[in-house]
Design an enzyme around this catalytic site. Structure first.
Site, mmCIF file in Angstrom:
data_model
loop_
_atom_site.group_PDB
_atom_site.id
_atom_site.type_symbol
_atom_site.label_atom_id
_atom_site.label_comp_id
_atom_site.label_asym_id
_atom_site.label_seq_id
_atom_site.Cartn_x
_atom_site.Cartn_y
_atom_site.Cartn_z
ATOM 1 N N HIS A 1 34.853 57.119 60.452
ATOM 2 C CA HIS A 1 36.144 56.453 60.619
ATOM 3 C C HIS A 1 37.229 57.426 61.034
ATOM 4 C CE1 HIS A 1 34.575 53.014 58.165
ATOM 5 N NE2 HIS A 1 35.115 52.445 59.204
ATOM 6 N N ARG B 1 27.437 50.993 73.442
ATOM 7 C CA ARG B 1 26.408 51.299 72.439
ATOM 8 C C ARG B 1 26.556 50.318 71.277
ATOM 9 N NH1 ARG B 1 27.690 57.169 73.894
ATOM 10 N NH2 ARG B 1 25.682 58.133 74.348
ATOM 11 N N ARG C 1 24.198 47.581 75.870
ATOM 12 C CA ARG C 1 22.864 48.058 75.537
ATOM 13 C C ARG C 1 22.435 47.433 74.224
ATOM 14 N NH1 ARG C 1 21.904 54.357 74.641
ATOM 15 N NH2 ARG C 1 22.951 53.932 72.673
ATOM 16 N N GLU D 1 15.132 57.259 79.862
ATOM 17 C CA GLU D 1 15.431 58.387 78.966
ATOM 18 C C GLU D 1 14.171 58.940 78.298
ATOM 19 O OE1 GLU D 1 18.101 57.147 75.822
ATOM 20 O OE2 GLU D 1 17.191 55.179 75.680
ATOM 21 N N ASN E 1 20.821 62.375 77.534
ATOM 22 C CA ASN E 1 20.816 62.944 76.176
ATOM 23 C C ASN E 1 19.408 62.959 75.600
ATOM 24 O OD1 ASN E 1 23.500 62.838 76.624
ATOM 25 N ND2 ASN E 1 23.923 61.159 75.228
ATOM 26 N N ASP E 2 18.725 61.836 75.735
ATOM 27 C CA ASP E 2 17.358 61.782 75.246
ATOM 28 C C ASP E 2 16.381 62.372 76.254
ATOM 29 O OD1 ASP E 2 17.263 60.733 72.593
ATOM 30 O OD2 ASP E 2 18.072 58.874 73.402
ATOM 31 N N ARG F 1 17.833 67.168 70.271
ATOM 32 C CA ARG F 1 19.228 67.162 70.724
ATOM 33 C C ARG F 1 20.212 67.506 69.619
ATOM 34 N NH1 ARG F 1 20.171 60.762 72.195
ATOM 35 N NH2 ARG F 1 22.365 61.060 71.726
ATOM 36 N N CYS G 1 24.336 57.878 82.371
ATOM 37 C CA CYS G 1 25.261 57.646 81.256
ATOM 38 C C CYS G 1 25.107 58.643 80.103
ATOM 39 C CB CYS G 1 25.124 56.222 80.741
ATOM 40 S SG CYS G 1 23.524 55.880 80.010
HETATM 41 C C1 PEP Z 1 21.189 59.030 76.241
HETATM 42 O O1 PEP Z 1 20.174 59.160 75.568
HETATM 43 O O2 PEP Z 1 21.483 59.750 77.208
HETATM 44 C C2 PEP Z 1 22.166 57.985 75.940
HETATM 45 C C3 PEP Z 1 23.186 57.750 76.723
HETATM 46 O O3 PEP Z 1 21.979 57.283 74.801
HETATM 47 P P1 PEP Z 1 22.310 57.802 73.337
HETATM 48 O O4 PEP Z 1 23.111 59.064 73.466
HETATM 49 O O5 PEP Z 1 23.049 56.702 72.698
HETATM 50 O O6 PEP Z 1 20.951 58.028 72.773
HETATM 51 MG MG MG Z 2 19.440 57.644 74.259
#
Ligand code: PEP
Ligand code: MG
Length: 626
Positions: free
Chosen positions: A233, A340, A376, A475, A498-499, A509, A546
């Protein structure tokens, strides 16, 4: 950069050595007292550079103000002279606390979603609870001061809640303490804190909502928290107020003393403690440039993003909760490339039902207006579970029961979400996206459930979008290999770096130990992205990126040059990425991508990009944001 990182490494090495010496010394002290358990009180370990997570960007400098849990400053045994006086003080403080909560709720309404606003209702209910208030009144009658009585009851209640291994009750214990702080402040007649005399950075283990709203924001330069994630928060509010904030800072509380001089880098997620004039001076200039840059961007306005020669790049925002939308709009997002949805789920007390979800999505979509939004479906698991969900402990959660795997297994719950999205999409420009697809079977099953949900809604005569576009996150490495086959069955791809990076490079990560291996500018990552983009273009499907990589200005030209003409990123980084794109010709970006794709190592790629950005006069921007 490189020099800076070498210097940092050297500093860290020296710091490590110093800590070992200190540990040795403490051990010796311990031995000297002959094995008795008394040994020298551990001195505060002063670490000069503390790494955390960026929760809200910007730079700040100021004196540390350490916010403790000030309930613990109360003497639980303090007896009163006159219970009547104490009782009157308590009732007044109670009334003022209730009034304050009501005002606060109204003030926060535009900033927070309904589900988050419930926290204020929860606190009000505690203060109206007969049992809770009755116990405090009893304790006052038994001769304790109002403060003591309050403290005793809160401690008893929260101790019994904390004793249960139940996340929900544990969180309620925090609520009780939070409420206790509020009443205590009114008992002590401490009105809202006076403005800080000098620029101040708040340092705390964690910051509750009421603590944050209590602070006068005038000279509040930044916030550093030891615990808390980017979606706590406090982090959400800090972003909404645009206060530079770093969370999850390890060793923060043991390293910072009241009044220490701090430099906080909300872009990199770093806090410097008494860093010395050199770093301070660097940051003063960085901050000045950053402020000037922000001002310039505001003056530039939010015209569409295109290269100098007119190649359009769509800039979408990644959002989690309602306040992010205000930022997205302020920074000129053309839509939402990644909503998200799971973050809203984390704020409920149980899985939200279809009506609740429909209301939630509709409220968000209304705020976004006509712009396109990609919702998503639930991506829970691994590092984000809602508190009401019981999950098995797993040895490798990122390779485990997460994301679409949970949704497909809990098909009933999944369909509730699909139905809510389809219904919300009746009046808005919405696409749907499935996360973590690793096979065609998964995609087909998800689409089957979507079709079932559509058929049900049709039968029930409920308004919905029967032709919603469907896409997937790319991903997982298998999805890259399968891209040509997946492309035939979707409307769009969105590359989740990211993944993808963690799975391609086998580097967690979130694990700082392997953070140096987790590298977006790795040649394997770049070729995987290029492959997905090429496949999508050949199949005439839209493709977006993204992951966080989209907000790294050093990667921007490479991505655009590879043919990505949709980026979705944290709203706060839209201006800098937009600026980079506007400064070059598309051909230049193409060339950069072509050359980078030939390279074999991270070092080579980074070195090359830094050189190109320097030639193009863009290196300053990169340094500011990276
Ligand atoms: C990602 O994995 O790049 C992604 C955008 O999703 P998240 O960071 O929510 O896993
Ligand atoms: Mg992801």
């Amino acid at each position: 950069r490189l020099r800076e990182s070498l210097v940092t490494k050297e500093k860290e090495r020296l710091e490590y050595k110093r800590r070992m010496i200190e540990a040795n010394r403490q051990l010796k002290d311990y031995e000297k007292v002959g094995g008795k358990t008394r040994h020298a009180a551990p001195a505060k370990i002063r670490r000069p550079r503390l790494a955390g997570l960026s929760a809200s960007p910007g730079f700040a400098q100021g004196n540390a103000h350490v916010v403790g849990t000030f309930l613990s400053s109360v003497d639980r045994h303090q007896k009163s002279r006159d219970p009547k006086v104490e009782s009157k003080r308590f009732e007044e403080a109670l009334a003022r606390s209730l009034a304050e909560l009501a005002t606060l709720r109204v003030r926060m309404e535009p900033l927070m979603p309904e589900s988050d606003l419930k926290i204020f209702d929860g606190h009000r209910m505690i203060l109206e609870d007969e049992e809770f208030v009755g116990r405090i009144r009893d304790s006052i009658t038994n001769g304790y001061t109002a403060e003591s009585a309050l403290f005793r009851v809160i401690e008893e209640l929260s101790a019994s809640m904390l004793a249960v291994a139940d996340n929900y009750l544990r969180e309620r214990a925090t609520d009780f303490r939070d409420v206790g702080h509020r009443v205590l402040r009114h008992l002590r007649q401490e009105e809202k804190r006076a403005p800080f005399a000098k620029p101040t950075i708040i340092v705390a283990e964690e910051l509750t909502l009421s603590q944050l709203t209590m602070v006068n924001h005038d000279r509040l330069a930044g916030i550093a928290l030891q615990s808390g994630g980017v979606t706590s928060h406090a982090a959400i509010l800090a972003r909404a107020f645009e206060i530079p904030t770093v969370v999850g800072v390890e060793h923060l509380m043991e390293s910072v003393l009241e009044g220490d001089q701090l430099v906080l880098d909300g872009n990199a997620g770093v806090v410097y403690v008494n860093p010395g004039t050199e770093i301070e001076r660097d940051y003063v200039s960085l901050q000045r440039r950053y402020d000037a840059f922000k001002k310039e961007l505001i003056e530039e306005g939010n015209a569409p993003t295109a290269t100098r020669d007119g190649h359009r790049v769509m800039m979408f925002a990644n959002i989690a909760l309602l306040p992010d939308i205000h930022l997205a709009l302020r920074y000129g997002a053309e839509g939402v490339g990644l909503l998200r949805s799971e973050f809203s789920f984390l704020t409920y007390e149980d899985f939200p039902d279809e009506t609740q979800q429909l209301a939630l999505y509709s409220k968000m979509l209304e705020a976004i207006g006509k712009r396109p939004v990609t919702i998503r479906t639930l991506d829970i698991g691994a590092d984000k579970y809602p508190p009401y969900m019981r999950v098995p402990r797993e040895d490798n959660p990122f390779l485990g029961w997460r994301s679409i795997r949970i949704s497909l297994e809990m098909a009933g719950l999944f369909k509730v979400q699909l139905r809510a999205i389809l219904r919300a999409a009746a009046k808005h420009n919405v696409r749907i996206m499935f996360p973590m697809i690793s096979s065609l079977e998964e995609l087909r099953r998800a689409k089957e459930l979507l079709a079932e949900s559509q058929a049900e809604l049709f039968k029930e005569g409920l308004e919905h979008n029967p032709n919603i576009e469907v896409g997937i996150m790319v991903e997982v490495p298998s999805a890259v290999w399968l891209a040509p086959r997946l492309a035939r069955e979707v409307d769009f791809f969105s590359v989740g770096t990211n993944d993808l990076i963690q799975y391609l490079l086998a580097a967690d990560r979130n694990n700082p130990k392997v953070a140096h291996l987790y590298e977006a500018l790795h040649p394997a990552v770049i070729s995987a992205i290029a492959e997905v983009v090429n496949v999508a273009r050949a199949a005439d499907k839209e493709v977006c990126l993204c992951g966080e990589m989209a907000s790294d200005p050093l990667a921007t030209l490479l991505l655009v040059g590879m043919g990505l003409d949709e980026l979705s990123l944290s709203p706060l980084f839209i201006p800098v990425v937009r600026k980079v794109i506007r400064e070059v010709d598309y051909q230049t970006a193409r060339l950069i991508a072509r050359e980078t794709l030939q390279m074999a190592s991270v070092q080579e790629i980074k070195g090359y990009l830094v050189e190109r950005y320097r030639d193009l006069g863009l290196i300053n921007l990169v340094e500011m944001y990276r």
